[in-house]
Each structure stands twice: as structure tokens, then as C-alpha cells.
Design an enzyme around this catalytic site. Sequence first.
Site, PDB file in Angstrom:
ATOM      1  N   GLN A  23      -4.161  -7.281  -1.714  1.00 15.35           N
ATOM      2  CA  GLN A  23      -4.464  -7.757  -3.252  1.00 15.35           C
ATOM      3  C   GLN A  23      -6.250  -7.113  -3.055  1.00 15.35           C
ATOM      4  OE1 GLN A  23      -4.183 -10.190  -0.904  1.00 15.35           O
ATOM      5  NE2 GLN A  23      -1.740 -10.369  -1.569  1.00 15.35           N
ATOM      6  N   HIS A  69       0.913  -0.987   0.233  1.00 20.07           N
ATOM      7  CA  HIS A  69       0.142  -0.023  -0.199  1.00 20.07           C
ATOM      8  C   HIS A  69       0.822   1.299  -0.059  1.00 20.07           C
ATOM      9  CE1 HIS A  69      -3.522  -2.535   2.229  1.00 20.07           C
ATOM     10  NE2 HIS A  69      -3.562  -2.788   0.957  1.00 20.07           N
TER      11      HIS A  69
END
Length: 427
Positions: free
Chosen positions: A223, A41
Site C-alpha cells: 500500500q 506488485h
Amino acid sequence: MPALVLLGAQWGDEGKGKATDLLGGSVDYVVRYQGGNNAGHTVVVGDQKYALHLLPSGILSPGCTPVIGNGVVVDPSVLLSELSGLNERGVDTSKLLLSGNAHIITPYNVTVDKVTERFLGKRKIGTTGRGIGPTYADKINRVGIRVQDLYDESILTQKVEAALDVKNQILTKLYNRRAIAVEQVVEELLAYADKLAPYVSDTVLVLNQALEEDKVVLFEGGQGTLLDIDHGTYPFVTSSNPTAGGACTGAGVGPTKISRVIGILKAYTTRVGAGPFPTELFDEDGEALRRIGGERGVTTGRDRRCGWFDAVIARYATRVNGLTDFFLTKLDVLTGWEQIPVCVAYEIDGKRVEELPYSQTDFHHAKPVYEMLPGWNEDISKAKTFGDLPKNAQAYVKALEEMSGAPISAIGVGPGRDETIEINSFI
């Protein structure tokens, strides 16, 4: 609305970190519920950019407690390195909670992952080589090592011996590699025990008590939906459940506690690794999306494959997750196109198909059916309200909302924390 799930509605890399960070100041706990350091992230705060791999994005919000749930697989060296890096930058990481039931990625899991991918050659899945899949396999085979095992040397040794009984046979006889010594692995893992001890907790109890006290808990998936082991483009998927149901098992919270499920969508589509991708572009448009969007994997460093928005997979994500809202990211990347194609259906063997085919064969042969939407040239990065967007950009958002089956409640118009248009509050 005490419990919210925030997840990727495509193949990952949709901008979940930014979305979680945006909500972080309004929630009490942010929980990673699956995956490992194969997920990345990126969060931009002011002029600072943070790349997070294992840690929940909420760790950047001072009032928020970040939690790594039981469904996550943890590489201790990566976790400690990430914590150290944030501490050096002045981020307080002391509130982190780590589930004692989370499974540990051992050195032999990483070795098995890498040699297996090399052995498969052209048939490789495209894993990150970080031991994620083998660790989940050990979990299912009941030979996995959990965080709590670091605090009982006898149990840890027995479990490592059991795992290596089989793995050393495979490494030596199939892959022509040297056997791994049990003592070496045990010694390496025990060295992490004291360093991790301040964070280890019964996170299931903590989170359920928090919800009983009307605290706001945000569950953050790694994901994306199409990489889910059950509901994704198998076998080109991850080894866990990023879909909404995974939040329940990966954090130990019942489904009746979850009140809102937010899907993160890019205004176009990307994926990393092998597997089918109907709208993938191999031309100048694809290269432009990659360049303008900075499409390089946070964790892998690999260039992402780029394509136009796919409404078929967006509808599928809405259905399989029970999405209540969308957060549309990277709308600004599309500025400058005269017309923007959007995939509204597939053509498979001459037939128009508007829902995601369940057959792997059909999906591999799916060809996108495009509808052209008018583009815009105006800079939208300073837009603060939906009305600030150019008319064509507004029409694009509304079209995607209608095609995807859930309301778009926020729009990303730039990478920064403050470059977001909030249409409806998530909390």
C-alpha cells in the site's frame, strides 16, 4: 548501510515492485512487513510480467532470500497458489521464510469482511473483501490465529472456538447468515500445515543475525503512506502501518538498524477505493492517465482513480517517514502533454494551505492549487541517464524534487526492469 526501507509515498500502486526488484540483485533479504494479499506488485523481467500479492518482490532475484514478516496477515491458500504459479514458471521459491508469528486470514475473516461491506452500503470503506481488516482486528482483540498455531491442534481449536463465539452471533443475528462450524475451520487450516512447514521460521532472529553479519536487508511496504491506519486518510485506509515505523514492528528490527528510507512516487497520483483525493480528474486527462499508465489494480482489478501530482502529500510522506530518497516512477506516462499541472498547495475555506491538514473535514474540502509546468513530446523510454531526458522532463523532475523535500535518486521511464535512470545508488 545494512537496512533499507522501501515504501509507497502516496496511496499505493506507485511501482514499489519494480523498485524492489531493481534492488533485489544487490540485497541479501527482502522483507514484507505488513499488509496481506490486498496489496499487489507488478514486476516486469524481460518479456515476462509477474503479479505478486503476498510474496516479496525479491523472490524473483536468485541470490535474495524473501521473507514474510510477523506484521503480515497471510491467507494460506493465496500464498500456496502464488508459490505454485511461480514454480510453474521456473522461479525458485525454496528460500522463502515465513514468520511463525504472522497472523492467518481464516475463512470466517473473509466472510465477515464481505458481509460487513455489503451491510455498510454507501458508507462502505472500499476494502478488497479479502479478510485483511477482520484479521488485524482479531490480532488486536487477541483472538487471532497465528502460523505457529497450525502445529498445535489443541491450541488452534481453542482459538477458533473463541473467535467464532462472537462472530457466529454477529453472522446469524445481525447479518442473517449461517453459523460457521469450528470443526470445519480447524480442518481446513490444518490441511495447510505440512505445505507451509518448509517455510516457517523465526524470522526476527534470522533478520537480526543477518544484520549483525552486515548483510543487506530491504524492507518492502505494501500500500502507501496515505493508507496508513495512523497516518493516512482515515477511515479510508488499510488496517496496518505501511509507513517506515511499521518496518520495525512488522519485522522485529530496531529503528537504529535502518539507514535509508526510500519513498516511491508516481509522476502523477492515483488511488483505489473510496476516500478524499484532491487532484482527482474526471475529464479526458484523467482517462488518458488511466489508459496510458495502465492504471488497473494488480490485486483488485479495479480501475484506479487518477489525478495530477500532489506535492502536499509528497512533503507529508517525506516528513512522516523520514525519507532519505525518492524513486520517481512512470515519468514516461506524462509524455505528450503541452503543460502539466502540479498541485503545490490546497485552498480550504478560502485560505491557502501548504501542509496536509490533520482534520478529516478540512481534507475532504481541500481544493488543489496548481502550478503549470511545461511538458514534452519526446519518447523517453530509452533514456539511460538524466541528461538523456528532454529539458522539460528534467525541469519537471527537479521541480518535484524541490517541492517534495528529498532527492530523487532514480526515475522510471518504462515498465521494464532495465527502463530506469539511476541518479544516485541506493546501496
